[in-house]
Write a protein that holds these residues in place. Structure first.
Motif, mmCIF file in Angstrom:
data_model
loop_
_atom_site.group_PDB
_atom_site.id
_atom_site.type_symbol
_atom_site.label_atom_id
_atom_site.label_comp_id
_atom_site.label_asym_id
_atom_site.label_seq_id
_atom_site.Cartn_x
_atom_site.Cartn_y
_atom_site.Cartn_z
ATOM 1 N N UNK A 1 -11.881 -3.141 -2.968
ATOM 2 C CA UNK A 1 -10.507 -3.482 -3.362
ATOM 3 C C UNK A 1 -10.244 -3.035 -4.792
ATOM 4 N N UNK A 2 -11.208 -3.265 -5.670
ATOM 5 C CA UNK A 2 -11.062 -2.857 -7.069
ATOM 6 C C UNK A 2 -10.895 -1.351 -7.185
ATOM 7 N N UNK A 3 -11.667 -0.614 -6.416
ATOM 8 C CA UNK A 3 -11.564 0.845 -6.440
ATOM 9 C C UNK A 3 -10.184 1.297 -5.961
ATOM 10 N N UNK A 4 -9.683 0.688 -4.911
ATOM 11 C CA UNK A 4 -8.359 1.039 -4.396
ATOM 12 C C UNK A 4 -7.260 0.751 -5.411
ATOM 13 N N UNK A 5 -7.417 -0.348 -6.165
ATOM 14 C CA UNK A 5 -6.385 -0.752 -7.117
ATOM 15 C C UNK A 5 -6.579 -0.144 -8.500
ATOM 16 N N UNK A 6 -7.715 0.508 -8.729
ATOM 17 C CA UNK A 6 -7.971 1.114 -10.029
ATOM 18 C C UNK A 6 -8.282 0.099 -11.108
ATOM 19 N N UNK A 7 -8.920 -0.989 -10.718
ATOM 20 C CA UNK A 7 -9.273 -2.049 -11.668
ATOM 21 C C UNK A 7 -10.746 -2.396 -11.471
ATOM 22 N N UNK A 8 -11.247 -3.266 -12.315
ATOM 23 C CA UNK A 8 -12.618 -3.717 -12.187
ATOM 24 C C UNK A 8 -12.755 -4.816 -11.149
ATOM 25 N N UNK A 9 -13.957 -4.969 -10.631
ATOM 26 C CA UNK A 9 -14.217 -5.988 -9.617
ATOM 27 C C UNK A 9 -13.915 -7.391 -10.146
ATOM 28 N N UNK A 10 -14.289 -7.659 -11.378
ATOM 29 C CA UNK A 10 -14.036 -8.978 -11.948
ATOM 30 C C UNK A 10 -12.546 -9.230 -12.161
ATOM 31 N N UNK B 1 -6.359 -8.258 1.060
ATOM 32 C CA UNK B 1 -7.543 -7.476 1.422
ATOM 33 C C UNK B 1 -8.825 -8.305 1.370
ATOM 34 N N UNK B 2 -8.956 -9.137 0.338
ATOM 35 C CA UNK B 2 -10.192 -9.918 0.182
ATOM 36 C C UNK B 2 -10.256 -11.116 1.114
ATOM 37 N N UNK B 3 -9.222 -11.911 1.119
ATOM 38 C CA UNK B 3 -9.265 -13.185 1.827
ATOM 39 C C UNK B 3 -8.963 -13.026 3.307
ATOM 40 N N UNK B 4 -7.945 -12.288 3.647
ATOM 41 C CA UNK B 4 -7.495 -12.223 5.031
ATOM 42 C C UNK B 4 -8.104 -11.074 5.827
ATOM 43 N N UNK B 5 -8.528 -10.014 5.161
ATOM 44 C CA UNK B 5 -9.108 -8.869 5.869
ATOM 45 C C UNK B 5 -10.581 -8.670 5.568
ATOM 46 N N UNK B 6 -11.127 -9.472 4.660
ATOM 47 C CA UNK B 6 -12.561 -9.488 4.338
ATOM 48 C C UNK B 6 -13.100 -8.148 3.829
ATOM 49 N N UNK C 1 -0.440 -6.353 -11.425
ATOM 50 C CA UNK C 1 0.908 -6.877 -11.237
ATOM 51 C C UNK C 1 0.882 -7.927 -10.136
ATOM 52 N N UNK C 2 1.965 -8.635 -9.991
ATOM 53 C CA UNK C 2 2.059 -9.642 -8.935
ATOM 54 C C UNK C 2 1.859 -9.038 -7.557
ATOM 55 N N UNK C 3 2.411 -7.864 -7.343
ATOM 56 C CA UNK C 3 2.255 -7.202 -6.047
ATOM 57 C C UNK C 3 0.803 -6.794 -5.808
ATOM 58 N N UNK C 4 0.137 -6.308 -6.843
ATOM 59 C CA UNK C 4 -1.274 -5.914 -6.705
ATOM 60 C C UNK C 4 -2.160 -7.137 -6.473
ATOM 61 N N UNK C 5 -1.838 -8.264 -7.145
ATOM 62 C CA UNK C 5 -2.604 -9.493 -6.916
ATOM 63 C C UNK C 5 -2.439 -9.959 -5.472
ATOM 64 N N UNK C 6 -1.230 -9.891 -4.954
ATOM 65 C CA UNK C 6 -0.992 -10.285 -3.567
ATOM 66 C C UNK C 6 -1.730 -9.359 -2.604
ATOM 67 N N UNK C 7 -1.725 -8.071 -2.890
ATOM 68 C CA UNK C 7 -2.438 -7.119 -2.041
ATOM 69 C C UNK C 7 -3.942 -7.362 -2.098
ATOM 70 N N UNK C 8 -4.469 -7.593 -3.297
ATOM 71 C CA UNK C 8 -5.905 -7.889 -3.436
ATOM 72 C C UNK C 8 -6.254 -9.141 -2.670
ATOM 73 N N UNK C 9 -5.421 -10.154 -2.758
ATOM 74 C CA UNK C 9 -5.651 -11.392 -2.021
ATOM 75 C C UNK C 9 -5.677 -11.121 -0.520
#
Length: 64
Positions: free
Chosen positions: A38-47, A27-32, A17-25
């Motif tokens: 991140x994928x495990x936390x969101x229940x999705x694949x790494x790709x 975690x990945x970009x701003x918190x490294x 979802x849009x909220x999950x994409x923002x959260x992934x962004x």
């Protein structure tokens, strides 16, 4: 027809979802955090996570 022959087989299994994409962004970009974590936390694949972040902020991941 087998399962792999149908057009349904090429459809992605999980979308974020849009909220999950923002959260992934965040975690990945701003918190490294690692993409796999991140994928495990969101229940999705790494790709799926990387694709979502690439769509959210393409310049950061492309090095532009």
């Amino acid at each position: 027809m087998t399962y792999s022959e149908g057009p349904e087989a090429s459809r992605p299994r999980r979308v974020l979802t849009g909220r999950a994409r923002a959260q992934a962004n965040n975690w990945l970009v701003h918190r490294a955090h690692p993409a796999a974590q991140v994928a495990l936390k969101l229940g999705a694949g790494r790709l799926t996570v990387m694709r979502a972040v690439r769509e959210f902020e393409p310049a950061i991941l492309d090095g532009s």
